[in-house]
Motif scaffolding. Structure first.
Motif, PDB file in Angstrom:
ATOM      1  N   THR A   1      -1.766   2.209  -8.925  1.00 13.73           N
ATOM      2  CA  THR A   1      -3.108   2.280  -8.353  1.00 13.73           C
ATOM      3  C   THR A   1      -3.393   1.052  -7.503  1.00 13.73           C
ATOM      4  O   THR A   1      -2.884  -0.034  -7.795  1.00 13.73           O
ATOM      5  CB  THR A   1      -4.163   2.386  -9.474  1.00 13.73           C
ATOM      6  OG1 THR A   1      -5.469   2.569  -8.902  1.00 13.73           O
ATOM      7  CG2 THR A   1      -4.190   1.141 -10.332  1.00 13.73           C
ATOM      8  N   PRO A   2      -4.193   1.223  -6.440  1.00 14.82           N
ATOM      9  CA  PRO A   2      -4.704   0.040  -5.747  1.00 14.82           C
ATOM     10  C   PRO A   2      -5.630  -0.733  -6.676  1.00 14.82           C
ATOM     11  O   PRO A   2      -6.214  -0.168  -7.604  1.00 14.82           O
ATOM     12  CB  PRO A   2      -5.485   0.630  -4.558  1.00 14.82           C
ATOM     13  CG  PRO A   2      -5.077   2.060  -4.475  1.00 14.82           C
ATOM     14  CD  PRO A   2      -4.683   2.475  -5.849  1.00 14.82           C
ATOM     15  N   CYS A   3      -5.753  -2.011  -6.431  1.00 16.41           N
ATOM     16  CA  CYS A   3      -6.602  -2.859  -7.270  1.00 16.41           C
ATOM     17  C   CYS A   3      -7.970  -3.009  -6.625  1.00 16.41           C
ATOM     18  O   CYS A   3      -8.120  -3.721  -5.621  1.00 16.41           O
ATOM     19  CB  CYS A   3      -5.944  -4.226  -7.459  1.00 16.41           C
ATOM     20  SG  CYS A   3      -6.863  -5.292  -8.592  1.00 16.41           S
ATOM     21  N   GLY A   4      -8.963  -2.315  -7.154  1.00 13.88           N
ATOM     22  CA  GLY A   4     -10.335  -2.538  -6.728  1.00 13.88           C
ATOM     23  C   GLY A   4     -10.771  -3.931  -7.157  1.00 13.88           C
ATOM     24  O   GLY A   4     -10.530  -4.336  -8.293  1.00 13.88           O
ATOM     25  N   ARG A   5     -11.412  -4.653  -6.244  1.00 12.92           N
ATOM     26  CA  ARG A   5     -11.711  -6.053  -6.506  1.00 12.92           C
ATOM     27  C   ARG A   5     -13.072  -6.232  -7.160  1.00 12.92           C
ATOM     28  O   ARG A   5     -13.980  -5.409  -6.995  1.00 12.92           O
ATOM     29  CB  ARG A   5     -11.651  -6.861  -5.212  1.00 12.92           C
ATOM     30  CG  ARG A   5     -10.381  -6.693  -4.408  1.00 12.92           C
ATOM     31  CD  ARG A   5      -9.101  -6.846  -5.210  1.00 12.92           C
ATOM     32  NE  ARG A   5      -9.039  -8.024  -6.047  1.00 12.92           N
ATOM     33  CZ  ARG A   5      -7.915  -8.575  -6.470  1.00 12.92           C
ATOM     34  NH1 ARG A   5      -6.749  -8.030  -6.139  1.00 12.92           N
ATOM     35  NH2 ARG A   5      -7.933  -9.643  -7.249  1.00 12.92           N
ATOM     36  N   CYS A   6     -13.204  -7.346  -7.882  1.00 11.86           N
ATOM     37  CA  CYS A   6     -14.450  -7.692  -8.564  1.00 11.86           C
ATOM     38  C   CYS A   6     -15.133  -8.827  -7.797  1.00 11.86           C
ATOM     39  O   CYS A   6     -14.843  -9.085  -6.634  1.00 11.86           O
ATOM     40  CB  CYS A   6     -14.157  -8.092 -10.000  1.00 11.86           C
ATOM     41  SG  CYS A   6     -13.131  -9.583 -10.138  1.00 11.86           S
TER      42      CYS A   6
ATOM     43  N   TRP B   1       0.420   4.489   7.737  1.00  8.90           N
ATOM     44  CA  TRP B   1       1.418   5.088   6.860  1.00  8.90           C
ATOM     45  C   TRP B   1       1.008   5.076   5.387  1.00  8.90           C
ATOM     46  O   TRP B   1       1.725   5.603   4.540  1.00  8.90           O
ATOM     47  CB  TRP B   1       2.765   4.381   7.012  1.00  8.90           C
ATOM     48  CG  TRP B   1       2.679   2.903   7.215  1.00  8.90           C
ATOM     49  CD1 TRP B   1       2.811   2.241   8.401  1.00  8.90           C
ATOM     50  CD2 TRP B   1       2.442   1.905   6.226  1.00  8.90           C
ATOM     51  NE1 TRP B   1       2.674   0.892   8.212  1.00  8.90           N
ATOM     52  CE2 TRP B   1       2.450   0.646   6.889  1.00  8.90           C
ATOM     53  CE3 TRP B   1       2.220   1.934   4.847  1.00  8.90           C
ATOM     54  CZ2 TRP B   1       2.246  -0.555   6.214  1.00  8.90           C
ATOM     55  CZ3 TRP B   1       2.013   0.742   4.180  1.00  8.90           C
ATOM     56  CH2 TRP B   1       2.026  -0.482   4.864  1.00  8.90           C
ATOM     57  N   ALA B   2      -0.141   4.484   5.065  1.00  2.00           N
ATOM     58  CA  ALA B   2      -0.616   4.486   3.680  1.00  2.00           C
ATOM     59  C   ALA B   2      -1.397   5.760   3.391  1.00  2.00           C
ATOM     60  O   ALA B   2      -1.962   6.385   4.294  1.00  2.00           O
ATOM     61  CB  ALA B   2      -1.482   3.265   3.414  1.00  2.00           C
ATOM     62  N   ASP B   3      -1.435   6.148   2.130  1.00  2.00           N
ATOM     63  CA  ASP B   3      -2.156   7.349   1.701  1.00  2.00           C
ATOM     64  C   ASP B   3      -3.602   6.977   1.401  1.00  2.00           C
ATOM     65  O   ASP B   3      -3.914   6.452   0.331  1.00  2.00           O
ATOM     66  CB  ASP B   3      -1.470   7.929   0.462  1.00  2.00           C
ATOM     67  CG  ASP B   3      -2.121   9.221  -0.014  1.00  2.00           C
ATOM     68  OD1 ASP B   3      -3.134   9.648   0.583  1.00  2.00           O
ATOM     69  OD2 ASP B   3      -1.618   9.808  -0.998  1.00  2.00           O
ATOM     70  N   ALA B   4      -4.488   7.264   2.357  1.00  2.00           N
ATOM     71  CA  ALA B   4      -5.894   6.887   2.199  1.00  2.00           C
ATOM     72  C   ALA B   4      -6.526   7.551   0.983  1.00  2.00           C
ATOM     73  O   ALA B   4      -7.461   6.997   0.379  1.00  2.00           O
ATOM     74  CB  ALA B   4      -6.676   7.251   3.459  1.00  2.00           C
ATOM     75  N   ASP B   5      -6.040   8.718   0.593  1.00  2.00           N
ATOM     76  CA  ASP B   5      -6.619   9.419  -0.555  1.00  2.00           C
ATOM     77  C   ASP B   5      -6.366   8.681  -1.867  1.00  2.00           C
ATOM     78  O   ASP B   5      -7.021   8.962  -2.875  1.00  2.00           O
ATOM     79  CB  ASP B   5      -6.032  10.830  -0.654  1.00  2.00           C
ATOM     80  CG  ASP B   5      -6.501  11.747   0.467  1.00  2.00           C
ATOM     81  OD1 ASP B   5      -7.550  11.438   1.072  1.00  2.00           O
ATOM     82  OD2 ASP B   5      -5.811  12.740   0.747  1.00  2.00           O
ATOM     83  N   ALA B   6      -5.415   7.743  -1.865  1.00  2.00           N
ATOM     84  CA  ALA B   6      -5.139   6.970  -3.085  1.00  2.00           C
ATOM     85  C   ALA B   6      -6.130   5.837  -3.278  1.00  2.00           C
ATOM     86  O   ALA B   6      -6.134   5.202  -4.344  1.00  2.00           O
ATOM     87  CB  ALA B   6      -3.714   6.409  -3.025  1.00  2.00           C
TER      88      ALA B   6
ATOM     89  N   ASP C   1       0.813  -1.219   0.000  1.00  2.00           N
ATOM     90  CA  ASP C   1       0.000   0.000   0.000  1.00  2.00           C
ATOM     91  C   ASP C   1       0.847   1.271   0.000  1.00  2.00           C
ATOM     92  O   ASP C   1       0.367   2.338  -0.422  1.00  2.00           O
ATOM     93  CB  ASP C   1      -0.925   0.027   1.217  1.00  2.00           C
ATOM     94  CG  ASP C   1      -2.059  -0.974   1.136  1.00  2.00           C
ATOM     95  OD1 ASP C   1      -2.261  -1.558   0.060  1.00  2.00           O
ATOM     96  OD2 ASP C   1      -2.743  -1.184   2.159  1.00  2.00           O
ATOM     97  N   ARG C   2       2.088   1.198   0.487  1.00  2.00           N
ATOM     98  CA  ARG C   2       2.915   2.401   0.608  1.00  2.00           C
ATOM     99  C   ARG C   2       3.358   2.943  -0.749  1.00  2.00           C
ATOM    100  O   ARG C   2       3.848   4.079  -0.830  1.00  2.00           O
ATOM    101  CB  ARG C   2       4.149   2.104   1.465  1.00  2.00           C
ATOM    102  CG  ARG C   2       5.198   1.270   0.772  1.00  2.00           C
ATOM    103  CD  ARG C   2       6.421   1.002   1.670  1.00  2.00           C
ATOM    104  NE  ARG C   2       6.051   0.122   2.769  1.00  2.00           N
ATOM    105  CZ  ARG C   2       6.094   0.473   4.054  1.00  2.00           C
ATOM    106  NH1 ARG C   2       6.479   1.688   4.388  1.00  2.00           N
ATOM    107  NH2 ARG C   2       5.745  -0.385   4.988  1.00  2.00           N
ATOM    108  N   PHE C   3       3.177   2.172  -1.825  1.00  2.00           N
ATOM    109  CA  PHE C   3       3.729   2.555  -3.114  1.00  2.00           C
ATOM    110  C   PHE C   3       2.726   3.246  -4.024  1.00  2.00           C
ATOM    111  O   PHE C   3       3.022   3.457  -5.214  1.00  2.00           O
ATOM    112  CB  PHE C   3       4.332   1.321  -3.805  1.00  2.00           C
ATOM    113  CG  PHE C   3       5.438   0.706  -2.995  1.00  2.00           C
ATOM    114  CD1 PHE C   3       6.680   1.308  -2.926  1.00  2.00           C
ATOM    115  CD2 PHE C   3       5.208  -0.447  -2.265  1.00  2.00           C
ATOM    116  CE1 PHE C   3       7.692   0.758  -2.157  1.00  2.00           C
ATOM    117  CE2 PHE C   3       6.206  -1.008  -1.497  1.00  2.00           C
ATOM    118  CZ  PHE C   3       7.459  -0.405  -1.435  1.00  2.00           C
ATOM    119  N   VAL C   4       1.556   3.609  -3.507  1.00  2.00           N
ATOM    120  CA  VAL C   4       0.590   4.387  -4.280  1.00  2.00           C
ATOM    121  C   VAL C   4       0.246   5.654  -3.503  1.00  2.00           C
ATOM    122  O   VAL C   4       0.304   5.685  -2.283  1.00  2.00           O
ATOM    123  CB  VAL C   4      -0.688   3.578  -4.585  1.00  2.00           C
ATOM    124  CG1 VAL C   4      -0.393   2.431  -5.534  1.00  2.00           C
ATOM    125  CG2 VAL C   4      -1.348   3.050  -3.316  1.00  2.00           C
ATOM    126  N   GLY C   5      -0.107   6.694  -4.231  1.00  2.00           N
ATOM    127  CA  GLY C   5      -0.473   7.948  -3.593  1.00  2.00           C
ATOM    128  C   GLY C   5       0.604   9.007  -3.726  1.00  2.00           C
ATOM    129  O   GLY C   5       1.638   8.814  -4.385  1.00  2.00           O
TER     130      GLY C   5
END
Length: 259
Positions: A183-188, A219-224, A162-166
């Motif tokens: 980008t994070p992967c939104g799941r299906c 430490w993750a960017d929630a806005d991402a 998760d730290r690598f987006v945003g």
């Protein structure tokens, strides 16, 4: 030490994966052999697990060196096809199995990944262990088969990826091959199903979202993240690193996000 634990590709989009010891990054930025083939219906739309849960009834065993796939149905019928020369016959057999006219196409340079402008999917082993613990009778391998990542990193904490987006996110290197998170992967719907039976796990999405929110790293960017039904990231390999190989046990190094 953080290292590349597993390298898994899905030669036919929607079917079973194959673990590799080494694979090159293609000129299109994806892992060689990943989604190299895909099924399409008569309207030109991809046919995969998002379209039917019956895809879980089909076992696929790949021999990448011979470019062959063995397909087996629940009643034990087994057919082997050469993906170089027998694609039309394979498509006919699959059309009969699924009850819809299908063609089997190939893309050598990029594969039929969902996000064709991006690259490999990345998750940590610790993330898979954590998600498996959220559900009764789910194993780590079961979580792995539900989530279908290419690159699995061990020796790191849950949700490391998760730290690598945003904003201002760093990048990382796998044995010197650079990965920039996109980008994070939104799941299906696919992760909701038992990968062996296709049966949906009751209240899977609701429980997943609740636990994901509870354990979301500070430490993750929630806005991402658009929502909490997201897990693993999609990365991009820069053109300068395409053509290079990845190897299981390659070391992982976090680097500056600015190239």
């Amino acid at each position: 030490m953080a290292r590349l634990e597993r390298l898994r590709v899905y030669p036919v989009k929607g079917l079973d994966g194959v673990d590799l010891e080494t694979a090159d990054i293609l000129e299109g930025g994806t892992v060689a052999h990943d989604r190299e083939f895909a099924l399409f219906d008569g309207d030109g739309d991809v046919f995969n697990g998002k379209r039917t849960d019956r895809i879980h009834d089909l076992d696929a065993d790949f021999d990448l060196e011979a470019r062959e796939v063995a397909l087996e149905t629940p009643d034990g019928e087994r057919q082997r096809f050469d993906l170089e020369t027998d694609r039309e016959a394979a498509a006919d057999w699959l059309s009969e199995f699924f009850g819809i006219e299908l063609s089997l196409k190939r893309d050598r340079s990029l594969g039929f990944v969902d996000r064709r402008e991006m690259g490999p999917s990345v998750i940590s082993t610790a993330t898979l262990r954590t998600v498996a613990d959220w559900f009764d009778r789910m194993t780590v391998e079961g979580a792995r088969r539900r989530l279908r990542a290419n690159v699995e990193i061990d020796g790191v904490e849950p949700f490391w990826e998760d730290r690598f987006v945003g904003a201002d996110a760093p990048a990382f290197e796998v044995g010197g091959v650079r990965f920039d998170g996109v980008t994070p992967c939104g799941r299906c719907v696919v992760p909701e199903r038992d990968p062996n039976t296709g049966e949906p796990t009751p209240a899977f999405r609701e429980q997943f979202v609740r636990r994901r929110e509870e354990t979301f790293p500070d430490w993750a960017d929630a806005d991402a993240f658009d929502h909490y039904y997201s897990l693993m990231i999609i990365a991009r390999v820069p053109e300068s690193d395409r053509g290079k190989p990845l190897h299981v046990n390659d070391p992982i190094e976090i680097v500056d996000g600015d190239q």
